[in-house]
Design a protein around this motif. Sequence first.
Motif, mmCIF file in Angstrom:
data_model
loop_
_atom_site.group_PDB
_atom_site.id
_atom_site.type_symbol
_atom_site.label_atom_id
_atom_site.label_comp_id
_atom_site.label_asym_id
_atom_site.label_seq_id
_atom_site.Cartn_x
_atom_site.Cartn_y
_atom_site.Cartn_z
ATOM 1 N N LEU A 351 -9.387 -2.298 -9.303
ATOM 2 C CA LEU A 351 -8.946 -1.930 -7.951
ATOM 3 C C LEU A 351 -8.469 -0.480 -7.889
ATOM 4 C CD1 LEU A 351 -6.945 -5.164 -7.009
ATOM 5 C CD2 LEU A 351 -9.366 -4.664 -6.652
ATOM 6 N N SER A 352 -8.935 0.331 -8.824
ATOM 7 C CA SER A 352 -8.449 1.710 -8.903
ATOM 8 C C SER A 352 -8.789 2.529 -7.665
ATOM 9 C CB SER A 352 -9.020 2.394 -10.155
ATOM 10 O OG SER A 352 -10.449 2.382 -10.118
ATOM 11 N N ARG A 353 -9.858 2.137 -6.956
ATOM 12 C CA ARG A 353 -10.223 2.894 -5.757
ATOM 13 C C ARG A 353 -9.592 2.325 -4.494
ATOM 14 N NH1 ARG A 353 -16.517 4.240 -5.482
ATOM 15 N NH2 ARG A 353 -15.690 5.455 -3.740
ATOM 16 N N LEU A 354 -8.975 1.150 -4.598
ATOM 17 C CA LEU A 354 -8.346 0.522 -3.443
ATOM 18 C C LEU A 354 -6.949 1.117 -3.274
ATOM 19 C CD1 LEU A 354 -8.547 -1.491 -1.164
ATOM 20 C CD2 LEU A 354 -7.864 -3.299 -2.741
ATOM 21 N N ALA A 355 -6.826 2.079 -2.366
ATOM 22 C CA ALA A 355 -5.603 2.860 -2.253
ATOM 23 C C ALA A 355 -4.558 2.212 -1.363
ATOM 24 C CB ALA A 355 -5.923 4.263 -1.728
ATOM 25 N N PHE A 356 -4.987 1.599 -0.254
ATOM 26 C CA PHE A 356 -3.981 1.087 0.675
ATOM 27 C C PHE A 356 -4.549 0.025 1.604
ATOM 28 C CE2 PHE A 356 -6.037 4.583 2.851
ATOM 29 C CZ PHE A 356 -6.098 4.218 4.184
ATOM 30 N N GLY A 357 -3.628 -0.762 2.140
ATOM 31 C CA GLY A 357 -3.929 -1.710 3.201
ATOM 32 C C GLY A 357 -2.999 -1.430 4.361
ATOM 33 N N ILE A 358 -3.498 -1.592 5.563
ATOM 34 C CA ILE A 358 -2.683 -1.396 6.765
ATOM 35 C C ILE A 358 -2.311 -2.769 7.307
ATOM 36 C CG2 ILE A 358 -2.634 -0.455 9.109
ATOM 37 C CD1 ILE A 358 -4.714 1.593 8.203
ATOM 38 N N CYS A 359 -1.025 -2.974 7.578
ATOM 39 C CA CYS A 359 -0.559 -4.252 8.095
ATOM 40 C C CYS A 359 0.028 -4.058 9.484
ATOM 41 C CB CYS A 359 0.486 -4.866 7.177
ATOM 42 S SG CYS A 359 1.030 -6.503 7.733
ATOM 43 N N GLY A 360 -0.479 -4.827 10.442
ATOM 44 C CA GLY A 360 0.037 -4.760 11.796
ATOM 45 C C GLY A 360 0.011 -6.127 12.430
ATOM 46 N N ALA A 361 0.195 -6.160 13.734
ATOM 47 C CA ALA A 361 0.094 -7.354 14.584
ATOM 48 C C ALA A 361 1.310 -8.255 14.511
ATOM 49 C CB ALA A 361 -1.158 -8.168 14.281
ATOM 50 N N ALA A 362 1.993 -8.317 13.375
ATOM 51 C CA ALA A 362 3.170 -9.174 13.242
ATOM 52 C C ALA A 362 4.041 -8.608 12.126
ATOM 53 C CB ALA A 362 2.763 -10.611 12.917
ATOM 54 N N PRO A 366 9.885 -8.132 3.927
ATOM 55 C CA PRO A 366 10.025 -7.168 2.828
ATOM 56 C C PRO A 366 9.674 -7.775 1.477
ATOM 57 C CG PRO A 366 11.890 -7.003 4.329
ATOM 58 C CD PRO A 366 11.099 -8.214 4.744
ATOM 59 N N GLU A 367 9.975 -9.079 1.296
ATOM 60 C CA GLU A 367 9.687 -9.736 0.022
ATOM 61 C C GLU A 367 8.178 -9.809 -0.221
ATOM 62 O OE1 GLU A 367 13.601 -10.803 1.544
ATOM 63 O OE2 GLU A 367 11.596 -10.982 2.420
ATOM 64 N N LEU A 368 7.422 -10.157 0.822
ATOM 65 C CA LEU A 368 5.972 -10.245 0.692
ATOM 66 C C LEU A 368 5.379 -8.871 0.427
ATOM 67 C CD1 LEU A 368 3.231 -11.662 0.877
ATOM 68 C CD2 LEU A 368 3.362 -11.441 3.380
ATOM 69 N N PHE A 372 3.374 -7.900 -2.976
ATOM 70 C CA PHE A 372 1.968 -7.515 -2.900
ATOM 71 C C PHE A 372 1.746 -6.174 -3.596
ATOM 72 C CE2 PHE A 372 -1.820 -5.675 -1.066
ATOM 73 C CZ PHE A 372 -2.696 -6.741 -1.014
ATOM 74 N N GLN A 373 2.612 -5.221 -3.328
ATOM 75 C CA GLN A 373 2.439 -3.892 -3.927
ATOM 76 C C GLN A 373 2.609 -3.940 -5.442
ATOM 77 O OE1 GLN A 373 3.549 -0.729 -0.433
ATOM 78 N NE2 GLN A 373 5.222 -1.365 -1.717
ATOM 79 N N ARG A 374 3.588 -4.687 -5.923
ATOM 80 C CA ARG A 374 3.814 -4.762 -7.370
ATOM 81 C C ARG A 374 2.675 -5.488 -8.075
ATOM 82 N NH1 ARG A 374 7.245 -7.930 -8.751
ATOM 83 N NH2 ARG A 374 8.173 -8.741 -6.814
ATOM 84 N N THR A 375 2.143 -6.531 -7.437
ATOM 85 C CA THR A 375 1.109 -7.345 -8.077
ATOM 86 C C THR A 375 -0.246 -6.642 -8.096
ATOM 87 O OG1 THR A 375 2.233 -9.369 -7.394
ATOM 88 C CG2 THR A 375 -0.088 -9.573 -8.020
ATOM 89 N N THR A 376 -0.586 -5.973 -7.005
ATOM 90 C CA THR A 376 -1.932 -5.398 -6.866
ATOM 91 C C THR A 376 -2.000 -3.907 -7.127
ATOM 92 O OG1 THR A 376 -1.658 -4.931 -4.505
ATOM 93 C CG2 THR A 376 -2.435 -7.149 -5.106
ATOM 94 N N GLY A 377 -0.864 -3.218 -6.997
ATOM 95 C CA GLY A 377 -0.882 -1.760 -7.087
ATOM 96 C C GLY A 377 -1.421 -1.093 -5.845
ATOM 97 N N VAL A 378 -1.610 -1.873 -4.776
ATOM 98 C CA VAL A 378 -2.151 -1.352 -3.518
ATOM 99 C C VAL A 378 -1.002 -1.106 -2.547
ATOM 100 C CG1 VAL A 378 -3.662 -1.838 -1.556
ATOM 101 C CG2 VAL A 378 -4.312 -2.588 -3.855
ATOM 102 N N LYS A 379 -0.921 0.099 -2.017
ATOM 103 C CA LYS A 379 0.148 0.452 -1.086
ATOM 104 C C LYS A 379 -0.097 -0.205 0.266
ATOM 105 C CE LYS A 379 2.839 4.467 0.434
ATOM 106 N NZ LYS A 379 2.978 5.939 0.342
ATOM 107 N N VAL A 380 0.959 -0.705 0.881
ATOM 108 C CA VAL A 380 0.865 -1.332 2.198
ATOM 109 C C VAL A 380 1.518 -0.408 3.225
ATOM 110 C CG1 VAL A 380 1.460 -3.314 3.631
ATOM 111 C CG2 VAL A 380 0.903 -3.642 1.209
#
Length: 602
Positions: A351-362, A366-368, A372-380
Amino acid sequence: MTLASAVPTSAPVASRGDIRALEAAGWPSDLPTSTYALLQASAARFGDQPAVSFFLETKSHRRPETLSYRDLLADVTRTANFFGSLGVEPNDVVALVLPNLIETHLCLWGGEAAGVVFPINPLMEAEAISALLRESGAKVVVTLAPFPGADLYDKVVAATASAQVVETIALVDLAPHVRGPKRWAARLAQARMRRRAAPVRKDLKVVDFGRELKRMKGTQLDSGRVIAAEETASIFGTGGTTGSPKVARRTHANEVANAWMSSRMIVSGLTPGSTFFAGLPLFHVNGAMVTGLSAFLLGTHVLIGTPQGFRGTGVIDRFWEIATHHGVTAFSGVPTLFSALLQRPVQGHDLSRLAFGICGAAPMSPELLDQFQRTTGVKVLEGYGLTEATCVAAVHALDGVQKIGSVGLPLPFQAVLIAHPDERGGVERLAGIDEVGAVLLAGPNVFQGYTDARHDRALWVEIAGERWLNTGDLGLVDADGFLWLKGRAKDLIIRGGHNIDPAMIEDAFFSHPAVELAAAIGRPDPHAGEVPVVYVQLKPGVAAGPDALAAHAEARIHERAARPKAVHLIEVMPLTAVGKVHKPTLRQIDAERLNGADAPAD
């Protein structure tokens, strides 16, 4: 201005200071004036680079269909010319009842080049679709041809029976997307379905979208139309994907502006040639704008994963595999998606090229987010948007500080005020730093109002002669300029990204003869953000159980996401002095029930 220079090359944004510097430099003078001009600019700039790809099934994701930027512009032009051949003019509405397909993008932007486009949620029932067709005055509807496993054709035919405004149905055939021998099986099944299909209105024209498209020119608009920035580009349903029709009007200027404004916050991550996975529905502004127009402005490759997006079979289960194989850089989702992805192991996937995910709508807990960031290394990147702001109003900058719990910084040129409105359409006073108040917006992305002007009442606030949009949300701005949401003044329930109008749920319960009062509220949920629950006060001397009430109401609720998670009987509904249900008290009662405290029993 040359088309190739029409894509701005501003430096990345990391802080409020960067945003202020960008604003001080002034609004870009070379931005395209329409969405069609934006695609022309991108075709000139990015040419044969991939613009959009699609796979019909997860198991065939390694062999997607792809259009280059040059091909995308040509097919959008053909689509616009096709709509023009059906008599569509600049003020005519083209409704789309489609899943996620390359053809959906062609119809979105081709529809805007010919007239006004109106994407409709394909999960709605026929009567709800019909109401939207009538509200919009749609001249043309584009939907799926009969196809195994799809019910859109029958629903749209039923919807047009009572929507006499519709003159033409254009059918998109999924069979050409089927690979190998299965295509012939799909054709045979289609033939049987067509023979059994309900007849259409005698005065309704039915045409094949793909066949007609091949007959059209892709070099220029046959109409010769020069689209003005202030012309209406689209109308989108808002105030919930269910409930009474409330349809927002947005101009070409609104959409181009929001594409540019939001792209500044993530430009360092979505460079030309990077891949943005599109799994949210294209009938929603996030799917159309974030994983659509904003991406096309940047020269990003948009990868559409199945017609059902993230709901497609195997998409979530194999998402890390898909991301690895295609070198996905980013994706956009809702909290339930991030929660589901956490249940799929990331080990063995690059997942080295997967830099970020955008979260919206709801809101995302903070726990989730942290897990997610610690487990995947993907910034939210959490953000905030609404249809009335075209899409995005605030988001965390990819290169900036992350304040978990906030929705980030307002976009460049997105003015935000926290205020205390008065009853006369003005403001009693402005809030200070860290003080909660109503969230007001102004800027080039703010929409033009609803198609039914009655919905505009109490929508606008006048401050020193300037008009501001009252979002109905409560929030605060901290000393660093970050926006924090603190609830909603309006009672919209947001379940896994679905906007649900509580009034529609309540109406379904009110139709039961035993119901005196009914109130729907959003119950916080760690996976869906919120789920609807209903409290019911029965008429004196009448008996009815929660299960019977729920069954009665669910038969009258057209969208599954709006069906309540729980129904509770309450002896006396909490009311205000003027007789309105006091939902804050009801939410407190519901919280006590969940916490095991004493609460009214069913």
